[in-house]
Design an enzyme around this catalytic site. Structure first.
Site, PDB file in Angstrom:
ATOM      1  N   TRP A  98       0.758  -1.038  -0.031  1.00 11.85           N
ATOM      2  CA  TRP A  98      -0.129   0.167  -0.037  1.00 11.85           C
ATOM      3  C   TRP A  98       0.757   1.267   0.008  1.00 11.85           C
ATOM      4  CZ3 TRP A  98      -3.979  -1.474  -2.028  1.00 11.85           C
ATOM      5  CH2 TRP A  98      -4.552  -3.067  -1.479  1.00 11.85           C
ATOM      6  N   ASP A 166      -1.703   7.343   5.549  1.00  5.74           N
ATOM      7  CA  ASP A 166      -2.857   6.556   5.172  1.00  5.74           C
ATOM      8  C   ASP A 166      -3.101   5.542   6.258  1.00  5.74           C
ATOM      9  OD1 ASP A 166      -4.193   4.539   4.319  1.00  5.74           O
ATOM     10  OD2 ASP A 166      -2.717   3.705   2.854  1.00  5.74           O
ATOM     11  N   LYS A 190     -12.766  -0.831   7.331  1.00  3.37           N
ATOM     12  CA  LYS A 190     -11.922  -1.745   8.360  1.00  3.37           C
ATOM     13  C   LYS A 190     -12.672  -1.204   9.617  1.00  3.37           C
ATOM     14  CE  LYS A 190      -8.469  -2.626   5.631  1.00  3.37           C
ATOM     15  NZ  LYS A 190      -8.473  -2.354   4.162  1.00  3.37           N
TER      16      LYS A 190
HETATM   17  N1  PMP Z   1      -3.999   1.292   2.292  1.00  2.00           N
HETATM   18  C1  PMP Z   1      -4.155   0.386   3.135  1.00  2.00           C
HETATM   19  C2  PMP Z   1      -3.312   0.417   4.417  1.00  2.00           C
HETATM   20  C3  PMP Z   1      -4.802  -0.751   2.986  1.00  2.00           C
HETATM   21  O1  PMP Z   1      -5.199  -1.643   4.014  1.00  2.00           O
HETATM   22  C4  PMP Z   1      -5.793  -0.755   1.845  1.00  2.00           C
HETATM   23  C5  PMP Z   1      -6.675  -1.691   1.441  1.00  2.00           C
HETATM   24  N2  PMP Z   1      -6.498  -2.954   2.285  1.00  2.00           N
HETATM   25  C6  PMP Z   1      -5.591   0.336   0.963  1.00  2.00           C
HETATM   26  C7  PMP Z   1      -4.621   1.418   1.140  1.00  2.00           C
HETATM   27  C8  PMP Z   1      -6.476   0.485  -0.277  1.00  2.00           C
HETATM   28  O2  PMP Z   1      -7.789   0.754  -0.176  1.00  2.00           O
HETATM   29  P1  PMP Z   1      -8.836   0.864  -0.990  1.00  2.00           P
HETATM   30  O3  PMP Z   1      -9.249  -0.483  -1.323  1.00  2.00           O
HETATM   31  O4  PMP Z   1     -10.073   1.535  -0.109  1.00  2.00           O
HETATM   32  O5  PMP Z   1      -8.599   1.529  -2.197  1.00  2.00           O
END
Ligand code: PMP
Length: 355
Positions: A98, A166, A190
């Site tokens: 991520w 994030d 989450k």
């Molecule tokens: N950042 C983190 C820390 C995540 O855990 C996730 C998804 N699990 C994302 C970004 C991507 O998020 P999204 O699917 O909402 O775009």
């Protein structure tokens, strides 16, 4: 009843599911799914949800809350576009998939990214600590909890530069000082609510200061904040359920109490991983996440047997991310400690039979 250890979308409190189900059938005489987002009843929901976020996280004055769509994935781009200033440079910490996604998207909108710390050398199994934060950049970006690997920043980077985070997978799980940040973003799915909404907590000072020549209206946090997240049709249902969940959180002691419960859950499971000879944790002990607990079997040939046992105990969502394998027990706010105990009992029984 299943024990949902899924990484997201994930478990929410059972009362919230019931209240949400009721509102699908009757929200002041309409379904929450058909009500206009401009109707005063929904405007009240939006206002309350923003207010509850501020209460739950003790958001100081001078900060705004917004709900957008696009997930944290669009947040990667939104963060970069809104934080870009004169240098057009930014410092990023790479702690896995991520964080790397955030780096990739920042580069796409013209940010000169300096990755000043990374744990890639050991497959992202730790949080980098020895690093020098660059001084000639517009902002610093990191990912507070690494959902896939099971690592979590226990201390945040210290800098006078604008700090962007994030927080998708650990927001509302523990107390944080919002005043340390200029921008926080987090997908809802989450600890906040169902997928669909993405939360932004932004320091008002940074709004409207971007030097990017490319700034689509939707991605401009200044306009989103000014329009109170009603620039276009917001994810009505996701926001409604987030409101129910935040009410529930605050009625049960808030983030402070949640942190105590989350600590107890993680002590219970990590203790078993550390003492059970058939399992081992995958990340540096001091960087272990309280949200996503990753572990491996010492002996792969026992996988089928272990999988059968946890499935028989009504556990779901335990396999690790497709990029890492092994197991990942996600223990978000709504997962009761009783579910963690069920998993620990399965691990003990598995070792009694196979040890
Ligand atoms: N950042 C983190 C820390 C995540 O855990 C996730 C998804 N699990 C994302 C970004 C991507 O998020 P999204 O699917 O909402 O775009």
């Amino acid at each position: 009843m299943k024990h949902n250890f899924g990484a997201g979308p994930c478990i929410l409190p059972q009362e919230v599911f019931h209240q949400a189900a009721e509102a699908v059938l009757d929200f002041n005489g309409l379904s929450i799914l058909e009500v206009s987002h401009r109707h005063k009843d929904f405007v009240a929901v939006m206002d309350e949800t923003m207010d509850l976020v501020k209460k739950a996280l003790h958001v100081p004055s001078g900060y705004s809350v917004a709900f957008l769509q696009g997930g944290a994935t669009l947040g990667f781009t939104i963060a970069a576009l809104n934080m870009l200033r004169e240098t057009k440079k930014a410092g990023y910490i790479n702690t896995g998939v991520w964080a790397a996604g955030a780096i990739k998207e920042a580069k796409k909108v013209g940010v000169d990214v300096s990755v000043f710390a990374s744990s890639e050398d050991k497959n992202f199994s730790y949080i980098p600590k020895d690093y020098t934060i660059p001084s000639d950049v517009d902002y610093i970006h990191f990912t507070s909890n690494n959902t896939i690997y099971g690592t979590q920043f226990k201390e945040f980077p210290k800098t006078n530069l604008p700090l962007v985070c994030d927080m998708s997978s650990d927001i509302f799980s523990k107390e944080i000082n919002i005043g340390d940040f200029d921008l926080i973003y987090a997908g809802a799915q989450k600890n906040l609510g169902p997928a669909g909404a993405t939360l932004y907590i932004v320091k008002d000072e940074i709004l409207g200061k971007s030097t990017s020549s490319f700034m689509p209206t939707y991605l401009d946090l200044k306009q989103q904040v000014e329009k109170e997240s009603m620039l276009n049709t917001p994810p009505v249902f996701s926001i409604y359920v987030a409101m129910l969940n935040l009410r529930n959180l605050l009625a049960n002691g808030g983030v402070k109490e949640m942190e105590i419960k989350n600590n107890a859950k993680s002590v219970l499971l990590y203790n078993e991983i550390d003492h059970n000879p058939l399992f081992r944790g995958t990340v540096a002990t001091e960087d272990r996440s309280n949200m996503n607990v990753t572990f491996l079997l010492e002996n792969d040939s026992l996988q089928e047997s272990f999988d059968k046992m946890w499935k028989a105990a009504e556990i779901v969502g335990l396999p690790g991310h497709r990029s890492t394998g092994g197991y990942r027990a996600s223990m978000y706010n709504a997962l009761p400690i009783e579910s963690v105990q069920v998993l620990v009992n399965v691990m003990k029984e598995f070792t009694r039979i196979n040890g």
